[in-house]
Each structure stands twice: as structure tokens, then as C-alpha cells.
Enzyme design. Structure first.
Site, mmCIF file in Angstrom:
data_model
loop_
_atom_site.group_PDB
_atom_site.id
_atom_site.type_symbol
_atom_site.label_atom_id
_atom_site.label_comp_id
_atom_site.label_asym_id
_atom_site.label_seq_id
_atom_site.Cartn_x
_atom_site.Cartn_y
_atom_site.Cartn_z
ATOM 1 N N SER A 251 0.826 -1.199 0.000
ATOM 2 C CA SER A 251 0.000 0.000 0.000
ATOM 3 C C SER A 251 0.869 1.261 0.000
ATOM 4 O O SER A 251 1.753 1.395 -0.839
ATOM 5 C CB SER A 251 -0.962 -0.038 1.200
ATOM 6 O OG SER A 251 -1.935 0.977 1.123
ATOM 7 N N ASP A 558 -8.657 -3.370 -6.587
ATOM 8 C CA ASP A 558 -8.573 -4.254 -5.413
ATOM 9 C C ASP A 558 -9.428 -3.743 -4.259
ATOM 10 O O ASP A 558 -9.172 -4.062 -3.111
ATOM 11 C CB ASP A 558 -7.118 -4.418 -4.969
ATOM 12 C CG ASP A 558 -6.515 -3.147 -4.379
ATOM 13 O OD1 ASP A 558 -7.203 -2.104 -4.360
ATOM 14 O OD2 ASP A 558 -5.352 -3.189 -3.921
ATOM 15 N N HIS A 594 -7.555 -5.376 -0.999
ATOM 16 C CA HIS A 594 -6.338 -4.613 -0.763
ATOM 17 C C HIS A 594 -5.499 -5.144 0.411
ATOM 18 O O HIS A 594 -4.272 -5.223 0.313
ATOM 19 C CB HIS A 594 -6.694 -3.145 -0.522
ATOM 20 C CG HIS A 594 -5.526 -2.229 -0.457
ATOM 21 N ND1 HIS A 594 -4.685 -2.005 -1.530
ATOM 22 C CD2 HIS A 594 -5.034 -1.473 0.562
ATOM 23 C CE1 HIS A 594 -3.740 -1.156 -1.189
ATOM 24 N NE2 HIS A 594 -3.915 -0.818 0.075
#
Length: 639
Positions: A251, A558, A594
Site C-alpha cells: 500500500s 482491489d 487490498h
């Protein structure tokens, strides 16, 4: 005997002698008077009682389920799952151990935003007893016990972006910093456990924890975090026979490590002084998971109105709850005030954007800096990627038909601030004036070319800090010395990759989940103390399969990062999302979401193979399920 008969037959009490019919009537009246009193007592059941009973039932059910879960044999969930779906595959670590793979390259984890734990080292009086207790991560108990104190300590200084006076929050260190976000909710734990199966241990794994609230360069200014990462990587290489590390950012950690790779090359004092070949000497591969290379639309919605699809959905179910003074905490207002002090969030604003006007620092500059006509000419035939639209019709209308009124020259007034003088929570919207709020809505459409101007208009202090640490444009000439400044280092469109021909870079992310791309907004009709803009959840496309639902336009991704933002490096490895087949499977072994992708068996297997020495070609090169290559052909970037 007469006493026994009276008890057995429940005979009515005898009336006094001589009472007669009048006595009977009086007794009946007394009974009638007692009935309403009983009913009145029952009617005193209040809303608070209902809430208490509901909470009690939920808690009792939760503790019962928790007891049963801990009481059952450890193999029971697997036994039930296999009975429903058939035999489960071996975990990737066990599978690859059977193939003979062993630990080879040291591994470095770089967590993303909000997934790393933060603990208290110094605080105000309200935080007594919390020294070195987690304020972020773990059970989040202090959020419920002392919410206002928690918000105060989690916020940074609005002027400097660093610690407020008398408060020190620091990142938790070690693998425990981000193995679990909360009890039972894994982040890195599954990957760590599978690496351990082929021989990895703490001396060959390192969690590069950092304070994810700070701007990337400020993590070095305050904590020397970048220097610590550099030193730890050098130590791992030297103590493991010169084997280079495999770095696995997730991320926002992807952008953080991109910043690091440039920082480590640049001479001191701005950089780490490692030289242009540092990455070539120390890094085998960078395996980016869910990287928001070109930004995340969620970041814009969060900064603009402290919400995204999930918050907007909650508002639609329970209107007014998130805006109300709930338990002494005006939820969204506090969230906005707190998160706007976190400079890291500005790293995820969309890249490839340029401001069309100069920064405005006060009201008097607005009219002087902007010389445009009051009515903005219609947009040309291009869409430019709308991010914020005021009204459903505007969000889908042909660009050439939209008439807009310029907002940059709107004079901010104090009437809104005066109306909000009684509000407990101050935010920058209180200084805009009703004219400024209406001007924002009258502009109607905000694209990549105007979203920065919007954020500068509604949050000037935040964006002034952000402008020091981040840039969002496209470099026209990377040899220009200005791109040596650290604010460009986390933007892949404005920085060069390391001079490391053998270092492989992967983009690994999930696909097949609707992901937020843009938003339909409206002016809030709530009270004056609230945020004046909110997502219009009534905006629906009305046709099955449409990408507009609940005021949010969605694209493939995602669930957090759109595909086009995530797939921006050498090797592209996409993982098609498949939800868990049953509840006992937890968050699934084939998820592309995610965070849940961190437990995806296919991704974990790819990571372990590279850590054990495999190359991208040996993995099979690119693995693509989306149309990213077709989309990328339409993008013409300057070389």
C-alpha cells in the site's frame, strides 16, 4: 380444615360485616385503580433500556461464540471446511518446503498507512497510565474509553506536521508492529508464518516500521527512520553472506520505499549518501503489493469530506448519526480535523495533476491571483477523469455541455464561522463563508487538472504543508535539477528509478473488485456545525451493471487502488479475486482485496519463490487478468 380450603380454593378476602353491596363496589374500584398504576410502571421502559438490553445480548452472544471458538479443537474449522469444499491445499510455505526451497535472501517488510502500530511515549494528563501502550492497532480500547483524548494525541501539529507540544507517539518496532492490525485481523502474519516454514526467522526478516502519519521526509527528520532502514538492510546483507534483500512494501509503503530508494542515493544532508549504486549492491527485488503509484481516489474523498463509499453507506442507513454529537464526539468532524494533520495522506492524491492557478494563502490573494472570467468556458470533448461532481446529471453529462462558475476568485467570508461559533470542533470549512461553499458546488466538475486547486481552496493549511513534501505532476525533463528535491521522490512520474539493472521490480495486486474512482457530491443539509459537503448516496445509475452506485463511480481494482494506479512497474502480477467459499475459511486464500491479498496463497507463493532465489522470468513473467496493457497504450507520457 377451613384454612386449608381457603388456601386451596383461593377464596376472595371476606368483607367487613355489614359492608354489603357498597363494600363490594368500593373493592372493585380499588382494583380498577391499581391496574393503571401497574400499566404505567410497564410503560416506563425507555430507549436507553432497549439499547442496554441490545448491547447486553450482543455481548453475551459474542462471548458465547468466543468461548465455543476457543473450546473447540484447533483442527475443527479445517475439518468442517474440508467436509464442505473438499481437501484444502497445503499452505504455500509447506508446499514449497516439500519442493526443497529454503531461506536464501533476507526479507524486508514495509507496511502501509494505518497498518503499523503506534504507541505513546509522552502525553497530556488525560493519557496517564498509557506509557508505551498502543494508541493505534491492537484492541483500540482507548478510542472507547477516552475518545477526545485519543483524537488529541493521534493528531499532529497543524502548522509543522510534527509532534504537538507535550505529545510523543512513536511506531511499534519488530515484526509485531504490523503482523496483526487488530486481534484476529492479520496483515503480515500469514506471510511471515509461511516464510518461517522454509527457514526464515527474525534475523532474516525485518519490519521497516515508521510513523505513517508523517510525511516521508519528516520520518527521517524526527525519527531517523530512513537511516535506520538503510543501516538494517546493510547489516542483513553483511550478516547473510552478501545476499541482497528482497523488499516487500504494501500500500502506501510502496510510495515510502520509492522515496527511500531516491533518498539513499542522494548526498547528505538531504539524502542518505549511499551513492548511485547502493540499490544495485543491496536489493535483489522490490515486490510491491497493492501500490498506489498514481494515487487513490479515496484519498481525495477523505481529505475533502472525511468519507468514502463505506462512510457514505453508513450515513444512508443511519442519517445524522455520524454527524451528531455522539457520546461527546462529533465523529466525522473529529476524523477530518485529525486526518488533515497526517501529511502522509497527501502522498496518495492522484499523480499527473498540475495546478491551474497559484496557491492562495488568504482571501485577498484570490481575486488578485485569478484573472479568469466568472463563467468558466465549457470543457472540451475530453473527460480528463472526473473525480468530484456536484450532481448525478453533471457526473455523466458530455463535458462540452457543462457550464461552470469559477470558484478560485470567490471571497471567503466570516458568516459561516460566526454561525459555527458554538461548534465544539473547528475545521477550515468554518472560515470559508457560505459564498465559498456555494462557489465550490457551482464549479460542478473537478478533474485531475482542478482537484489540487479545490483542496488548496478548502484546506489551505494542509495543502501548504503538503506542497513542501509532495508533488503531483509529470516531469518534462528529469535531468532538471529541481527534480532532485525530496518532494518529487515518491512520484513515479517525477523521479528516476535506481541505476540497478539486475534489481527486479514487481507490481502485485488484486483485480475483479469494484473500486472507487469518482464521487457525486451534494451540499449537506445537516446542521451548520457539520462538514458542508457529502457524497450523494441517492445518485444511482438505474441500470443493472452500471458503475454508478450510491454516489460512487467504480472501476476494476482491489477495492482501494484502481488497476491503472497499481500496475506501474517492470513485472505485473495480477491476482483475480475469489471470495471465501464459507465463513470458516475466514478472509479467503484467493482474495484480491487490498489487505486480504496478504493471505492470498498464489501471491505468497510468488513472494517465497523470489525470496528463495527465483527471478521474474522463472515466475512466468507478467500475469494479467485486466485490460491494463490496452489502457496503457493510450497513455502518452513525455520521455
Amino acid at each position: 380444615m377451613s384454612m386449608l380450603r381457603r388456601r386451596k380454593g383461593s377464596a376472595p378476602p371476606e368483607l367487613p360485616v355489614g359492608a354489603g353491596a357498597d363494600g363490594v363496589a368500593e373493592e372493585e374500584e380499588k382494583k380498577a385503580e391499581r391496574v393503571p398504576a401497574t400499566r404505567q410502571k410497564k410503560a416506563k421502559w425507555s430507549c436507553v433500556d432497549n439499547c442496554c438490553w441490545f448491547i447486553g445480548c450482543v455481548c453475551s452472544a459474542w462471548w458465547l461464540l468466543l468461548f465455543l471458538y476457543n473450546a473447540m479443537p484447533a483442527s475443527f474449522p479445517q475439518y468442517v471446511t474440508e467436509a464442505i469444499t473438499g481437501p484444502l491445499p497445503d499452505p504455500p510455505g509447506l508446499k514449497l518446503k516439500k519442493e526443497g526451497l529454503t531461506a536464501r535472501h533476507p526479507v524486508v517488510f514495509v507496511p502501509g498507512i494505518v497498518t503499523g502500530g503506534l504507541e505513546l511515549w509522552e502525553g497530556h494528563q488525560c493519557a496517564d497510565g498509557l506509557f508505551r501502550k498502543r494508541l493505534w492497532g491492537g484492541t483500540f480500547g482507548e478510542v472507547y474509553k477516552r475518545p477526545l483524548c485519543w483524537v488529541e494525541h493521534m493528531s499532529l501539529d497543524n502548522e509543522t506536521g510534527l509532534d504537538p507540544s507535550g505529545i510523543r507517539i512513536r511506531p511499534v518496532t519488530g515484526l509485531v508492529a504490523a503482523d496483526y492490525f487488530a486481534p484476529g485481523y492479520f496483515v503480515w502474519a500469514v506471510l511471515i508464518a509461511n516464510l518461517a516454514r522454509i527457514g526464515y526467522e527474525e534475523k532474516t526478516m525485518y519490519m521497516a516500521a515508521y510513523d505513517w502519519r508523517l510525511s516521508f521526509q519528516n520520518t527521517e527528520v524526527r525519527d531517523k527512520t530512513l537511516s535506520r532502514i538503510k543501516s538494517n538492510i546493510e547489516l542483513m546483507v553483511s550478516t547473510n553472506g552478501g545476499k541482497k534483500v528482497v523488499v516487500i512494501p504494501h500500500s502506501m509503503g510502496v510510495l515510502y520505499f520509492l522515496h527511500f530508494m531516491k533518498w539513499v542515493e542522494v548526498p547528505r544532508p538531504m539524502g542518505g549518501g549511499g551513492g548511485s549504486d547502493w540499490c544495485a549492491r543491496h536489493v535483489k527485488a522490490v515486490m510491491n503489493i497493492g501500490g498506489p503509484f498514481l494515487g487513490v481516489p479515496k484519498a481525495v474523498a477523505g481529505l475533502f469530506s472525511a468519507e468514502a463509499k463505506d462512510v457514505a453507506f453508513a450515513r444512508a442507513i443511519a442519517p445524522g448519526v455520524l454527524d451528531s454529537d455522539l457520546l461527546g464526539l462529533q465523529t466525522l468532524q473529529h476524523v477530518m480535523r485529525m486526518t488533515r494533520t497526517w501529511d502522509s495522506t497527501m502522498s496518495m492524491i492522484q499523480k499527473g495533476e498540475t495546478r491551474s492557478g497559484k496557491p492562495k494563502h488568504n482571501d485577498s490573494q484570490v481575486a488578485e491571483d485569478v484573472k479568469a472570467e466568472k463563467v468558466v468556458p465549457p470543457l472540451d470533448h475530453s473527460n480528463y477523469g472526473r473525480l468530484v461532481s456536484f450532481g448525478k446529471d453533471v457526473s455523466v453529462a458530455p463535458p462540452s455541455t457543462i457550464e461552470r462558475i469559477e470558484f478560485r476568485d470567490a471571497i471567503k467570508g466570516n458568516n459561516f464561522a460566526a454561525a459555527n461559533a458554538s461548534c465544539d470542533v473547528w475545521n477550515e470549512y468554518h472560515e470559508m463563508g457560505w459564498g465559498g461553499i456555494k462557489a465550490v458546488a457551482d464549479y460542478k466538475v473537478y478533474t485531475a487538472s482542478s482537484i489540487l486547486d479545490l483542496l488548496h481552496f478548502v484546506a489551505p493549511k494542509m495543502m501548504q504543508r503538503g506542497g513542501t513534501h509532495f508533488s503531483y505532476g509529470i516531469a518534462d525533463d528529469l535531468s532538471d535539477p529541481k527534480y532532485q528535491h525530496y518532494k518529487h521522490w515518491s512520484n513515479p512520474l517525477e523521479t528516476t528509478l535506481p541505476d540497478a539493472p539486475e534489481m527486479e521490480i514487481y507490481s502485485m495486486y488484486g483485480v475483479g473488485i469494484p473500486t472507487e474512482r469518482s464521487y457525486v457530491y451534494k451540499i449537506s443539509s445537516s446542521s451548520e456545525c457539520n462538514i458542508p459537503f457529502q457524497i450523494d448516496t441517492s445518485a444511482e445509475a438505474g441500470t443493472e451493471g452500471s458503475c454508478l452506485k450510491g454516489g460512487v463511480h467504480s472501476v476494476d481494482g482491489d477495492e482501494t487502488v484502481p488497476v491503472l494506479s497499481a500496475g506501474f512497474m517492470t513485472y505485473v502480477r495480477e491476482y483475480d479475486h475469489a471470495p471465501p467459499s464459507n465463513l470458516l475459511e475466514g478472509r479467503g486464500t484467493q482474495s484480491g482485496a487490498h489487505v486480504d491479498i496478504m493471505g492470498n496463497f498464489a501471491l505468497i507463493e510468488d513472494v517465497i519463490r523470489v525470496a528463495a532465489g527465483a527471478t521474474g522470468e522463472e515466475l512466468g513473467g507478467d500475469q494479467v487478468h485486466s485490460g491494463i496493457f490496452k489502457w496503457s497504450e493510450k497513455i502518452d507520457l513525455p520521455l
